[in-house]
Design a protein around this motif. Structure first.
Motif, PDB file in Angstrom:
ATOM      1  N   HIS A  21       0.846  -1.205  -0.145  1.00 19.91           N
ATOM      2  CA  HIS A  21      -0.030  -0.225   0.022  1.00 19.91           C
ATOM      3  C   HIS A  21       0.849   1.228   0.119  1.00 19.91           C
ATOM      4  O   HIS A  21       0.276   2.296   0.722  1.00 19.91           O
ATOM      5  N   TRP A  22       2.005   1.270  -0.591  1.00 17.57           N
ATOM      6  CA  TRP A  22       2.925   2.145  -0.594  1.00 17.57           C
ATOM      7  C   TRP A  22       2.110   3.656  -1.226  1.00 17.57           C
ATOM      8  O   TRP A  22       2.545   4.683  -0.988  1.00 17.57           O
ATOM      9  N   TRP A  23       1.380   3.280  -2.453  1.00 15.93           N
ATOM     10  CA  TRP A  23       0.961   4.437  -3.033  1.00 15.93           C
ATOM     11  C   TRP A  23      -0.133   4.968  -2.120  1.00 15.93           C
ATOM     12  O   TRP A  23      -0.308   6.525  -2.239  1.00 15.93           O
ATOM     13  N   VAL A  24      -0.973   4.438  -1.238  1.00 12.47           N
ATOM     14  CA  VAL A  24      -1.502   5.048  -0.337  1.00 12.47           C
ATOM     15  C   VAL A  24      -0.913   6.127   0.470  1.00 12.47           C
ATOM     16  O   VAL A  24      -1.549   7.366   0.809  1.00 12.47           O
ATOM     17  N   PHE A  25       0.249   5.723   1.188  1.00  8.22           N
ATOM     18  CA  PHE A  25       1.183   6.502   1.743  1.00  8.22           C
ATOM     19  C   PHE A  25       1.569   7.807   1.146  1.00  8.22           C
ATOM     20  O   PHE A  25       1.505   8.750   1.446  1.00  8.22           O
ATOM     21  N   ALA A  26       1.982   7.439  -0.076  1.00  8.36           N
ATOM     22  CA  ALA A  26       2.615   8.400  -1.000  1.00  8.36           C
ATOM     23  C   ALA A  26       1.306   9.434  -1.174  1.00  8.36           C
ATOM     24  O   ALA A  26       1.407  10.822  -1.395  1.00  8.36           O
ATOM     25  N   VAL A  27       0.147   8.852  -1.720  1.00  9.68           N
ATOM     26  CA  VAL A  27      -0.781   9.893  -2.011  1.00  9.68           C
ATOM     27  C   VAL A  27      -1.151  10.618  -0.832  1.00  9.68           C
ATOM     28  O   VAL A  27      -1.357  12.042  -1.118  1.00  9.68           O
ATOM     29  N   LEU A  28      -1.406  10.092   0.202  1.00  7.24           N
ATOM     30  CA  LEU A  28      -2.248  10.862   1.416  1.00  7.24           C
ATOM     31  C   LEU A  28      -0.912  11.806   1.948  1.00  7.24           C
ATOM     32  O   LEU A  28      -1.249  13.164   2.477  1.00  7.24           O
ATOM     33  N   LEU A 251       0.261   9.452   8.718  1.00 11.20           N
ATOM     34  CA  LEU A 251      -0.570   8.643   9.942  1.00 11.20           C
ATOM     35  C   LEU A 251      -1.937   8.256   9.222  1.00 11.20           C
ATOM     36  O   LEU A 251      -2.449   7.135   9.434  1.00 11.20           O
ATOM     37  N   LEU A 252      -2.467   9.083   8.468  1.00 12.82           N
ATOM     38  CA  LEU A 252      -3.795   8.725   7.809  1.00 12.82           C
ATOM     39  C   LEU A 252      -3.728   7.651   7.019  1.00 12.82           C
ATOM     40  O   LEU A 252      -4.523   6.632   6.797  1.00 12.82           O
ATOM     41  N   GLY A 253      -2.636   7.600   6.120  1.00 11.81           N
ATOM     42  CA  GLY A 253      -2.334   6.596   5.229  1.00 11.81           C
ATOM     43  C   GLY A 253      -1.993   5.104   6.020  1.00 11.81           C
ATOM     44  O   GLY A 253      -2.578   4.314   5.347  1.00 11.81           O
ATOM     45  N   LEU A 254      -1.502   5.421   6.924  1.00 14.20           N
ATOM     46  CA  LEU A 254      -1.291   4.026   7.710  1.00 14.20           C
ATOM     47  C   LEU A 254      -2.322   3.331   8.384  1.00 14.20           C
ATOM     48  O   LEU A 254      -2.661   2.364   8.462  1.00 14.20           O
ATOM     49  N   LEU A 255      -3.454   4.558   8.967  1.00 16.40           N
ATOM     50  CA  LEU A 255      -4.640   3.933   9.213  1.00 16.40           C
ATOM     51  C   LEU A 255      -5.586   3.295   8.292  1.00 16.40           C
ATOM     52  O   LEU A 255      -6.126   2.178   8.333  1.00 16.40           O
ATOM     53  N   ILE A 256      -5.411   3.971   7.011  1.00 17.00           N
ATOM     54  CA  ILE A 256      -6.115   3.547   5.765  1.00 17.00           C
ATOM     55  C   ILE A 256      -5.543   2.089   5.217  1.00 17.00           C
ATOM     56  O   ILE A 256      -6.406   1.269   5.105  1.00 17.00           O
ATOM     57  N   ALA A 257      -4.417   2.239   5.551  1.00 21.09           N
ATOM     58  CA  ALA A 257      -3.855   0.808   5.001  1.00 21.09           C
ATOM     59  C   ALA A 257      -3.827  -0.417   6.021  1.00 21.09           C
ATOM     60  O   ALA A 257      -4.177  -1.527   5.549  1.00 21.09           O
ATOM     61  N   VAL A 258      -3.677  -0.072   7.354  1.00 20.78           N
ATOM     62  CA  VAL A 258      -4.121  -1.263   8.241  1.00 20.78           C
ATOM     63  C   VAL A 258      -5.614  -1.575   7.973  1.00 20.78           C
ATOM     64  O   VAL A 258      -5.691  -2.736   8.259  1.00 20.78           O
ATOM     65  N   LEU A 259      -6.505  -0.429   8.054  1.00 18.22           N
ATOM     66  CA  LEU A 259      -7.870  -0.967   7.788  1.00 18.22           C
ATOM     67  C   LEU A 259      -8.265  -1.633   6.633  1.00 18.22           C
ATOM     68  O   LEU A 259      -8.836  -2.837   6.414  1.00 18.22           O
ATOM     69  N   ARG A 262      -7.135  -5.408   7.181  1.00 22.45           N
ATOM     70  CA  ARG A 262      -7.921  -5.996   7.667  1.00 22.45           C
ATOM     71  C   ARG A 262      -9.419  -6.433   6.839  1.00 22.45           C
ATOM     72  O   ARG A 262      -9.861  -7.539   7.153  1.00 22.45           O
ATOM     73  N   LEU A 263      -9.596  -5.364   6.245  1.00 20.90           N
ATOM     74  CA  LEU A 263     -10.997  -5.694   5.546  1.00 20.90           C
ATOM     75  C   LEU A 263     -10.565  -6.676   4.412  1.00 20.90           C
ATOM     76  O   LEU A 263     -11.503  -7.418   3.639  1.00 20.90           O
ATOM     77  N   ASP A 264      -9.389  -6.678   3.779  1.00 15.12           N
ATOM     78  CA  ASP A 264      -8.853  -7.325   2.561  1.00 15.12           C
ATOM     79  C   ASP A 264      -8.862  -8.841   2.991  1.00 15.12           C
ATOM     80  O   ASP A 264      -7.703  -9.072   3.654  1.00 15.12           O
ATOM     81  N   ARG A 265      -9.422  -9.579   2.754  1.00 16.70           N
ATOM     82  CA  ARG A 265      -9.453 -11.076   3.225  1.00 16.70           C
ATOM     83  C   ARG A 265      -8.546 -12.015   2.155  1.00 16.70           C
ATOM     84  O   ARG A 265      -8.576 -13.173   2.195  1.00 16.70           O
ATOM     85  N   ARG A 266      -8.131 -11.356   1.109  1.00 14.58           N
ATOM     86  CA  ARG A 266      -7.435 -12.101   0.068  1.00 14.58           C
ATOM     87  C   ARG A 266      -6.110 -12.510   0.701  1.00 14.58           C
ATOM     88  O   ARG A 266      -5.341 -12.123   1.479  1.00 14.58           O
ATOM     89  N   VAL A 267      -5.498 -13.832   0.102  1.00 15.02           N
ATOM     90  CA  VAL A 267      -4.199 -14.352   0.787  1.00 15.02           C
ATOM     91  C   VAL A 267      -3.143 -13.650   0.022  1.00 15.02           C
ATOM     92  O   VAL A 267      -2.932 -13.558  -1.110  1.00 15.02           O
ATOM     93  N   ARG A 268      -2.313 -13.097   1.000  1.00 20.14           N
ATOM     94  CA  ARG A 268      -1.281 -12.461   0.731  1.00 20.14           C
ATOM     95  C   ARG A 268       0.082 -13.039   0.540  1.00 20.14           C
ATOM     96  O   ARG A 268       1.188 -12.752  -0.017  1.00 20.14           O
TER      97      ARG A 268
END
Length: 584
Positions: A21-28, A251-259, A262-268
């Motif tokens: 989710h690096w792009w989430v951190f970068a965008v936010l 911090l907002l990106g970290l919160l969204i990435a963690v959330l 948690r919501l993404d149930r795909r096998v990583r």
């Protein structure tokens, strides 16, 4: 087989979140920086200028020690006096400002450095010159107000002493007049002389104090560091605002990435499969992942992975176990690729292996059917055998590059509903048990069809193919539960990276459907005799394994010369069964 140990959340887990989710951190973060920059540009600029004033005791100063600061003057009290209305009024007069004194005092800040007799008077304004003038004006007004207060106090003390001196002088004159009228032997004379002496002493003391006050110069303090013209605004603080905006975005990106995680149930990763309670037998990375149209080379990274998988499977099976079903946790090509490569790895040991494609065509499986992988005919296959339209001997085809591997394709694309639960399937598997060492069944996914359970109930063991970023953790757990309910031991899971679909034109076409035809007799081959004459000799036809059936010699359009060249014309004892199954 031992299950994989439970995996705890370590730093690699959080680095994985950052990588995915690096792009989430970068965008936010960029958004936070942009908002901070925009807000900073819209904020009014404020300039500050400070003046330092040294405060000294003055005359009859009543602000003596006893406060927070040390010295004869209580600077905490003096700091409050700087903000007083009297000082603000004097500053407004010096500035010639139309603003009320109280409004000017709101822009004032007074600080007292520890263990000093200094007041730092800071004034804020929207212009640098106004900030400098305001700070100097309040410092000057404070000193003038303090000087006036000290002068008034001194004048009042002088006046009081002068009045007292006049009173004592009058009293002394009266006493002297009385002494002049009294005889030397009068009893009143000693009292009058004593009164005169006392009055004279008091008068002398008051005259001394009066002389001291009249000669003392009033000094209330001075400016030791005058206000300077500020070159940069004190607020807004651009660097601080940008850092705050970037940190809030991060911090907002970290919160969204963690959330999101948690919501993404795909096998990583393979650890997600282990958390679902399924042991991981093998994991293929991006470099060793299978292609869509081929099996892995035996000595490549992926081939070695499947060789190890084969060894683990053989070690886990009992002596009489022969049938292994490979099913998937989700739709996709993972089941087909794992089954094909596992069957190939088993066949490379010299055992007779039959691979059955029981995964009926669906939108995702059509990109990599078994017929395309091995380059064999798509029909007849399992559907035709179960429907009674073709015998098993016609459906069994030899893999061109793996002599010990026989393949039964899925067959026609027509619906075959209910065939996986038919007695014909059980009879076919019973026949293959007698004629082959191992049978690998490519089953549909447990999430898309109930046929996976039906096929697993007929197998001795099961392997779960898990495609990362497609399969979901609940699907993995549900697949394991379905296999447990039918009593099939689950050996473990093979974890593959996500397989992106290939365009149809990029895939090799399957071979044409097998059709009955008389094999062409090879042309006679001419050999030299050494005498100038020639002799002809027909090339012998390669032998067909007897257990495939006599009709195979007439219907098989495959190259089995590799079998003859490898010296595998007839089954070895205990290796390949006879046609009637007595070889086992």
């Amino acid at each position: 087989m031992d299950a994989s140990p439970p995996v705890s959340h370590d730093m690699s887990h959080y680095f994985g979140i950052l990588r995915r989710h690096w792009w989430v951190f970068a965008v936010l973060s960029l958004l936070g920086l942009g908002i901070a920059a925009g807000a900073t540009s819209q904020m009014p600029k404020t300039y500050e200028s400070a003046t330092s004033v040294l405060v000294t005791p003055a005359g009859q100063d009543t602000n003596v020690s006893g406060g927070r600061t040390k010295g004869e003057v209580n600077l905490d009290t003096e700091a409050q006096l700087v903000r007083s209305t009297a000082v603000a009024t004097g500053a407004a007069e010096l500035l010639r400002s139309p603003l009320p004194p109280d409004e000017l005092a709101k822009s004032l800040k007074v600080e007292v450095p520890a263990n000093t007799s200094v007041l730092v008077i800071t004034y804020s304004a929207t212009e640098p010159g106004a900030a400098q003038a305001g700070s100097h004006a309040f410092a000057e007004a404070y000193l003038r107000n303090r000087e006036r207060t000290a002068s008034a106090s001194t004048e009042a003390a002088i006046k009081a002493l002068s009045d007292k001196t006049k009173q004592l002088s009058t009293t002394l004159t009266d006493v002297n007049n009385q002494l002049a009228k009294v005889d030397r032997d009068s009893p009143q004379r000693p009292n009058l002389e004593s009164q005169r002496q006392t009055t004279q002493n008091q008068l002398n003391s008051l005259n001394g104090k009066l002389n001291e006050l009249t000669t003392t110069t009033v000094s209330v303090g001075s400016i030791i560091s005058d206000a300077r013209l500020p070159s940069m605004p004190s607020s807004p603080n651009t660097m601080l605002n940008l850092a705050t905006g970037g940190m809030v975005g991060l911090l907002l990106g970290l919160l969204i990435a963690v959330l999101w995680e948690r919501l993404d149930r795909r096998v990583r990763s393979a650890s997600d499969v282990a958390k679902a309670g399924v042991p991981v037998l093998a994991t293929l990375n991006g470099r060793s992942a299978p292609r869509f149209d081929d099996v892995l080379q035996p000595y490549g990274p992926g081939g070695r992975t499947f060789n190890r998988l084969r060894n683990e499977v053989l070690a886990s099976l009992d002596r009489d176990d022969q049938i292994v079903v490979v099913t998937g946790a989700s739709r996709g090509s993972a089941t087909t690729l794992v089954a094909a490569n596992l069957a190939t790895a088993l066949a490379r040991t010299g055992n007779e292996v039959v691979l059955i494609g029981a995964h009926l065509p669906e939108s995702m499986v059509e990109i990599a059917p078994i017929a395309r992988i091995f380059g064999i005919a798509a029909k007849p296959g399992l559907s035709e055998v179960l429907a009674g339209r073709a015998p098993l001997s016609d459906a069994v085809q030899q893999a061109p590059r793996v002599p010990s591997l026989r393949v039964v394709t899925t067959g026609g694309t027509a619906a075959a509903g209910g065939l996986m639960q038919s007695q014909a399937l059980s009879d076919m598997l019973a026949t293959l048990r007698r004629q082959a060492a191992f049978v690998v069944i490519e089953a549909p996914s447990t999430s898309s069809s109930a046929d996976a359970q039906s096929l697993a109930s007929l197998a001795d063991a099961a392997i779960l193919a898990v495609e990362m970023r497609r399969a979901r953790r609940p699907e993995v757990a549900d697949a394991a539960e379905q296999l447990r309910r039918v009593g099939t031991p689950l050996l473990g899971a093979v974890v593959l990276p996500r397989i992106e679909p290939k365009a149809a034109e990029e895939l090799p076409p399957p071979r044409p459907t097998l059709a009955p035809a008389q094999p062409k007799k090879p042309a006679p081959r001419t050999y030299g005799t050494g005498t100038g004459k020639t002799a002809t000799k027909e090339k012998p036809e390669p032998k067909i394994p007897a257990w495939l059936g006599e009709s195979d010699a007439d219907t098989r359009v495959i190259d089995i010369s590799a079998v003859a060249a490898a010296g595998r014309d007839e089954p070895a004892a205990g290796k390949r069964p006879d046609r009637d199954g007595s070889g086992r």
